[in-house]
Design a protein around this motif. Structure first.
Motif, PDB file in Angstrom:
ATOM      1  N   LYS A   1      -0.543   2.994  -2.089  1.00 33.51           N
ATOM      2  CA  LYS A   1       0.307   3.969  -1.393  1.00 33.51           C
ATOM      3  C   LYS A   1       0.720   5.094  -2.322  1.00 33.51           C
ATOM      4  O   LYS A   1       0.808   6.261  -1.921  1.00 33.51           O
ATOM      5  N   VAL A   2       0.966   4.734  -3.604  1.00 36.89           N
ATOM      6  CA  VAL A   2       1.306   5.769  -4.578  1.00 36.89           C
ATOM      7  C   VAL A   2       0.137   6.736  -4.734  1.00 36.89           C
ATOM      8  O   VAL A   2       0.313   7.971  -4.814  1.00 36.89           O
ATOM      9  N   GLN A   3      -1.057   6.163  -4.797  1.00 37.13           N
ATOM     10  CA  GLN A   3      -2.232   7.029  -4.904  1.00 37.13           C
ATOM     11  C   GLN A   3      -2.363   7.931  -3.668  1.00 37.13           C
ATOM     12  O   GLN A   3      -2.641   9.141  -3.779  1.00 37.13           O
ATOM     13  N   SER A   4      -2.152   7.321  -2.459  1.00 37.88           N
ATOM     14  CA  SER A   4      -2.230   8.117  -1.230  1.00 37.88           C
ATOM     15  C   SER A   4      -1.160   9.199  -1.203  1.00 37.88           C
ATOM     16  O   SER A   4      -1.436  10.369  -0.865  1.00 37.88           O
ATOM     17  N   ASP A   5       0.045   8.846  -1.579  1.00 36.87           N
ATOM     18  CA  ASP A   5       1.142   9.831  -1.587  1.00 36.87           C
ATOM     19  C   ASP A   5       0.903  10.898  -2.643  1.00 36.87           C
ATOM     20  O   ASP A   5       1.284  12.067  -2.451  1.00 36.87           O
ATOM     21  N   SER A   6       0.292  10.499  -3.750  1.00 36.87           N
ATOM     22  CA  SER A   6      -0.022  11.501  -4.780  1.00 36.87           C
ATOM     23  C   SER A   6      -1.033  12.512  -4.244  1.00 36.87           C
ATOM     24  O   SER A   6      -0.916  13.723  -4.488  1.00 36.87           O
ATOM     25  N   ILE A   7      -2.004  12.031  -3.476  1.00 39.73           N
ATOM     26  CA  ILE A   7      -3.000  12.939  -2.883  1.00 39.73           C
ATOM     27  C   ILE A   7      -2.317  13.856  -1.855  1.00 39.73           C
ATOM     28  O   ILE A   7      -2.577  15.074  -1.806  1.00 39.73           O
ATOM     29  N   ASP A   8      -1.439  13.252  -1.040  1.00 37.92           N
ATOM     30  CA  ASP A   8      -0.712  14.059  -0.052  1.00 37.92           C
ATOM     31  C   ASP A   8       0.165  15.098  -0.731  1.00 37.92           C
ATOM     32  O   ASP A   8       0.319  16.243  -0.220  1.00 37.92           O
ATOM     33  N   LEU A   9       0.747  14.733  -1.865  1.00 34.59           N
ATOM     34  CA  LEU A   9       1.581  15.684  -2.603  1.00 34.59           C
ATOM     35  C   LEU A   9       0.736  16.850  -3.102  1.00 34.59           C
ATOM     36  O   LEU A   9       1.166  18.019  -3.029  1.00 34.59           O
ATOM     37  N   GLU A  10      -0.439  16.545  -3.614  1.00 33.82           N
ATOM     38  CA  GLU A  10      -1.314  17.622  -4.076  1.00 33.82           C
ATOM     39  C   GLU A  10      -1.738  18.510  -2.910  1.00 33.82           C
ATOM     40  O   GLU A  10      -1.825  19.750  -3.038  1.00 33.82           O
ATOM     41  N   ALA A  11      -1.996  17.871  -1.756  1.00 32.69           N
ATOM     42  CA  ALA A  11      -2.351  18.672  -0.565  1.00 32.69           C
ATOM     43  C   ALA A  11      -1.179  19.572  -0.148  1.00 32.69           C
ATOM     44  O   ALA A  11      -1.364  20.739   0.247  1.00 32.69           O
TER      45      ALA A  11
ATOM     46  N   LEU B   1       6.446   9.937  -2.435  1.00 33.04           N
ATOM     47  CA  LEU B   1       5.789   9.436  -3.662  1.00 33.04           C
ATOM     48  C   LEU B   1       6.767   8.656  -4.530  1.00 33.04           C
ATOM     49  O   LEU B   1       6.426   7.582  -5.075  1.00 33.04           O
ATOM     50  N   LEU B   2       7.987   9.157  -4.653  1.00 26.88           N
ATOM     51  CA  LEU B   2       8.984   8.440  -5.445  1.00 26.88           C
ATOM     52  C   LEU B   2       9.301   7.076  -4.816  1.00 26.88           C
ATOM     53  O   LEU B   2       9.489   6.065  -5.516  1.00 26.88           O
ATOM     54  N   ALA B   3       9.363   7.034  -3.477  1.00 26.79           N
ATOM     55  CA  ALA B   3       9.621   5.766  -2.793  1.00 26.79           C
ATOM     56  C   ALA B   3       8.475   4.780  -3.027  1.00 26.79           C
ATOM     57  O   ALA B   3       8.687   3.565  -3.211  1.00 26.79           O
ATOM     58  N   SER B   4       7.236   5.299  -3.036  1.00 21.18           N
ATOM     59  CA  SER B   4       6.078   4.411  -3.282  1.00 21.18           C
ATOM     60  C   SER B   4       6.121   3.860  -4.701  1.00 21.18           C
ATOM     61  O   SER B   4       5.835   2.671  -4.948  1.00 21.18           O
ATOM     62  N   LYS B   5       6.472   4.732  -5.662  1.00 21.75           N
ATOM     63  CA  LYS B   5       6.600   4.236  -7.048  1.00 21.75           C
ATOM     64  C   LYS B   5       7.712   3.198  -7.160  1.00 21.75           C
ATOM     65  O   LYS B   5       7.605   2.231  -7.911  1.00 21.75           O
ATOM     66  N   ASN B   6       8.781   3.426  -6.420  1.00 17.08           N
ATOM     67  CA  ASN B   6       9.872   2.448  -6.429  1.00 17.08           C
ATOM     68  C   ASN B   6       9.415   1.111  -5.839  1.00 17.08           C
ATOM     69  O   ASN B   6       9.836   0.042  -6.293  1.00 17.08           O
ATOM     70  N   GLU B   7       8.517   1.164  -4.852  1.00 19.21           N
ATOM     71  CA  GLU B   7       7.962  -0.062  -4.292  1.00 19.21           C
ATOM     72  C   GLU B   7       7.115  -0.821  -5.325  1.00 19.21           C
ATOM     73  O   GLU B   7       7.109  -2.063  -5.351  1.00 19.21           O
ATOM     74  N   ILE B   8       6.415  -0.099  -6.185  1.00 19.50           N
ATOM     75  CA  ILE B   8       5.663  -0.750  -7.263  1.00 19.50           C
ATOM     76  C   ILE B   8       6.618  -1.508  -8.189  1.00 19.50           C
ATOM     77  O   ILE B   8       6.386  -2.672  -8.568  1.00 19.50           O
TER      78      ILE B   8
END
Length: 450
Positions: free
Chosen positions: A167-177, A227-234
């Motif tokens: 999810k972090v990877q997906s959110d990182s891609i969405d952030l770049e988009a 993205l921050l929420a996904s990192k927090n989930e990790i």
């Protein structure tokens, strides 16, 4: 007429007129006497060259060849009190026959049901051991279940961690988009603003692009939060894995501690069972010792402990017994100076007490009433009487020993050595020399003394 006085009466007084003198003093008697002296001297000289067997004398007594055949006393391995006699002195008993019955004198063995009660204790402790064994099995099953559950929980937590990372990877891609979209929206807005200034675009277009730019900026901020929420989930998934490991480690450790405690109690109970079984066996064997039995067939010689109710300590002598079957031997003693002359297998002549004998120590062949023996053992340490002990067995090549001799009676022995001339033996005796030292060769010395 002894011619003691210096006055020689035989020269002054003539005795021949007397009849007694005439019958005594005549040359014919002197001639016979001289012949007798010559013959006697000649015979004595010849006798000096006759063979003489050197001997070693000893004094001993009859014993048995095997130690187990000798008279013995029967002791009790436990202290007790005499309750009943089953024999009397002089009786013949077979091996295993009961001689007397004793009872206990120690208070810890007074209980008549001691063996059965010890057996009950063994059974109770054995059940306790079984219970601990079942508890150990249950705890092992519990530990296995906890380990399996920990494995599943950790697998689940690791899956959540993997999902969080994806999810972090997906959110990182969405952030770049979103960043790309805001860049595009900014360029479009700047271009519309420029065209509006040139009069090519209406103000509504500018406002539309500004709204789109603001929406793109809002999406960028929202994507950063996502993205921050996904990192927090990790982080939460990692913490959950550690929590699961700590939780189940604690549960498994507690279950293992309970299992080890149960095993310790099981081993302690097994040790107590073993100890009780040892006591049970000791009690059974001790109960069999109440009956004093004959160790071998023989005759009861003497009751050392008599009466009924008399107490004794462990190891005290109770009764003497003489085996009925035994192989006789003679135990004799020789001086240390004569020990090197004695060898295993040497022939020995024996005179038993109470059996008349005519002994010529130097001529064993003409001796009468002696019996043959053979050396079977030589003691290598001096006895308390200052001599060495020699054990003699019957000589199989000689006539059998008397049947009526008994163990303990006396015996005189003559060990046969080398054959020497009589003059040599007289010379040795006068000078106090020991017999000739020799070593028998291949039994020749023995065969020469038969």
């Amino acid at each position: 007429m002894l011619n003691i006085s210096p006055n020689k009466l035989n020269r002054k007084v003539d005795l021949m007129p007397f009849r007694s003198s005439q019958r005594v003093f005549h040359e014919r008697d002197h001639k016979h006497f001289n012949r007798f002296l010559m013959v006697f001297s000649l015979i004595g000289f010849i006798v000096l060259f006759l063979p003489w067997t050197q001997t070693i004398s000893g004094v001993g007594y009859l014993t048995t060849l095997n130690p187990e055949h000798r008279p013995q006393t029967i002791q009790s391995p436990i202290p007790g009190r005499i309750e009943k006699w089953f024999v009397q002195e002089g009786d013949f008993v077979n091996k295993g026959d009961t001689i007397l019955f004793i009872s206990e004198v120690k208070n810890e063995y007074f209980d008549p049901d001691l063996i059965s009660r010890t057996g009950d204790q063994i059974r109770a402790k054995s059940l306790s051991v079984t219970s601990y064994q079942e508890k150990v099995k249950a705890l092992n099953s519990q530990i296995g279940a906890l380990q399996q559950e920990r494995t599943l929980k950790l697998e689940q937590a690791r899956n959540k961690l993997l999902q969080a990372r994806l999810k972090v990877q997906s959110d990182s891609i969405d952030l770049e988009a979103a960043k790309t979209n805001i860049t595009i929206a900014q360029r479009q807005y700047d271009r519309v603003v420029q065209l509006e200034r040139e009069g090519l675009k209406a103000i509504t277009d500018v406002e539309e692009k500004r709204l789109k730019l603001q929406e793109t900026q809002a999406k960028l901020i929202s994507q950063e939060n996502t993205l921050l929420a996904s990192k927090n989930e990790i982080i939460n998934a990692t913490v959950e894995i550690n929590r699961i490991q700590a939780e189940y480690t604690d549960k498994i450790s507690k279950a293992q501690s309970d299992m080890f405690t149960a095993q310790s109690n099981q081993f302690d109970s097994e040790a107590q069972v073993t100890k009780l079984e040892n006591e049970y066996t000791n009690y059974e064997i001790r109960s069999q010792m109440y009956y004093i039995r004959a160790p071998q067939s023989g005759y009861i010689n003497k009751a050392i402990q008599g009466g009924i109710g008399e107490t004794f300590k462990e190891g005290d002598k109770l009764v003497g017994i003489m085996p009925s079957e035994y192989a006789l031997a003679v135990e004799t003693y020789v001086a240390p100076i004569d020990l090197p002359l004695i060898h295993i297998g040497e022939k020995v002549r024996i005179q038993f007490d109470g059996w008349p004998a005519i002994i010529f120590s130097g001529w064993p062949n003409v001796s009468y009433g002696t019996y043959g023996g053979k050396v079977v053992a030589i003691e290598t340490f001096i006895s308390s009487n200052g001599k060495y002990r020699i054990l003699l067995a019957p000589d199989p090549d000689d006539h059998a020993w008397p049947k009526d001799i008994r163990v303990g009676s006396g015996a005189n022995t003559l060990a046969l050595l080398e054959d020497v001339p009589i003059w040599f033996e007289l010379w040795r005796q006068l000078n106090g020399f020991p017999p000739n030292y020799y070593q028998p060769e291949d039994g020749m010395a023995q065969s020469n003394k038969k």
